[in-house]
Scaffold this active site. Structure first.
Site, PDB file in Angstrom:
ATOM      1  N   HIS A  44     -52.540  20.780 -11.766  1.00  0.00           N
ATOM      2  CA  HIS A  44     -52.829  21.416 -10.476  1.00  0.00           C
ATOM      3  C   HIS A  44     -54.231  22.039 -10.482  1.00  0.00           C
ATOM      4  CE1 HIS A  44     -50.494  23.137  -6.824  1.00  0.00           C
ATOM      5  NE2 HIS A  44     -51.769  22.972  -6.517  1.00  0.00           N
ATOM      6  N   ARG A  61     -48.279  18.314  -2.663  1.00  0.00           N
ATOM      7  CA  ARG A  61     -47.153  18.956  -3.335  1.00  0.00           C
ATOM      8  C   ARG A  61     -46.257  17.855  -3.898  1.00  0.00           C
ATOM      9  NH1 ARG A  61     -50.116  22.496  -3.043  1.00  0.00           N
ATOM     10  NH2 ARG A  61     -49.810  24.640  -2.323  1.00  0.00           N
ATOM     11  N   GLU A 117     -42.977  21.509 -11.240  1.00  0.00           N
ATOM     12  CA  GLU A 117     -44.289  21.749 -11.827  1.00  0.00           C
ATOM     13  C   GLU A 117     -44.163  22.942 -12.785  1.00  0.00           C
ATOM     14  OE1 GLU A 117     -48.764  21.525  -9.965  1.00  0.00           O
ATOM     15  OE2 GLU A 117     -47.215  22.574  -8.845  1.00  0.00           O
TER      16      GLU A 117
END
Length: 234
Positions: free
Chosen positions: A192, A145, A173
């Site tokens: 991602h 993360r 993000e």
């Protein structure tokens, strides 16, 4: 209760292995330079520091993904270090890695790969001090993360050319369009995508179906979510 996290760990670990090996040979940068030059050049004259023979790779957290990465690294001629406060020397020996402190992990490794979950105590865990202690031209890979890493400090180090970064996650993000990391040639930012994508979703479905069948047969789950582990899950 069961979880398909073990199935999702597979593609993340594969992505990580690929990035460790690619960055060790500086494949992305050299391909970019080769394309720009449009000529053969003397591409075999490379620094002795490039390559993957006996590079030191650090794994931050022996999570499901971290353990899978360690397993995938075994066939390669790499030294693997691990930091995880919940792993003792005997466990580290069983994994085939050397257990080290967090500062030592960042100071000794050519590549550090982050696999710790985002918890209150791990937010900003990869601090300015740790990033500053990394070897010149070392690589930080983050597939966990974005908030685990001090992104401002990492951005400064990348822009200064001190370290390289492979970021499948960022904070926030997605990064703002004008964020300086987008313009850094020594940073690779992916959307991602390390986790299950496309046909890899079938692996998750297969595991879920297998777990349901085990539960129906009375065999119990192969991948149970245990109450005592809930505090460590993200």
């Amino acid at each position: 209760m069961s979880s398909a996290a073990a199935a999702n760990a597979v593609p993340v670990a594969e992505y990580t292995l690929g990035m460790i090996l690619l960055t060790g040979k500086r494949v992305l940068e050299r391909a970019r330079d080769y394309r720009a030059a449009r000529s053969r050049g003397n591409w075999l004259r490379t620094p002795r520091t490039e390559g993957n023979y006996r590079r030191t790779v650090g794994i931050l957290s022996a999570s499901l993904i971290g353990r899978r990465v360690i397993e995938l690294l075994r066939p390669h001629d790499l030294e693997v270090l691990l930091h995880d406060p919940y792993v003792d020397d005997a466990d580290a020996a069983a994994l085939g890695v050397e257990r080290v402190s967090l500062p030592e992990l960042f100071a000794r490794c050519d590549t550090v790969s982050v696999h710790t979950p985002l918890l209150p105590e791990t937010r900003g865990l990869v601090s300015r001090e740790l990033i500053g202690a990394m070897r010149p031209d070392a690589v930080l890979i983050n597939t966990s993360r974005g908030a685990v890493v001090d992104q401002d400090a990492l951005t400064e180090a990348v822009r200064a050319g001190r370290v390289r970064a492979v970021l499948d996650v960022t904070d926030p993000e997605v990064l703002p369009a004008d964020h300086p990391l987008w313009e850094c040639g020594n940073a690779l930012i992916t959307p991602h995508l390390a986790g299950s994508q496309g046909n890899e979703w079938r692996r998750l479905a297969d595991l879920a179906l297998a777990e349901t069948a085990r539960w129906a047969s009375g065999a119990g789950f192969l991948h149970p979510v245990r109450r005592e582990r809930l505090a460590f899950l993200a």
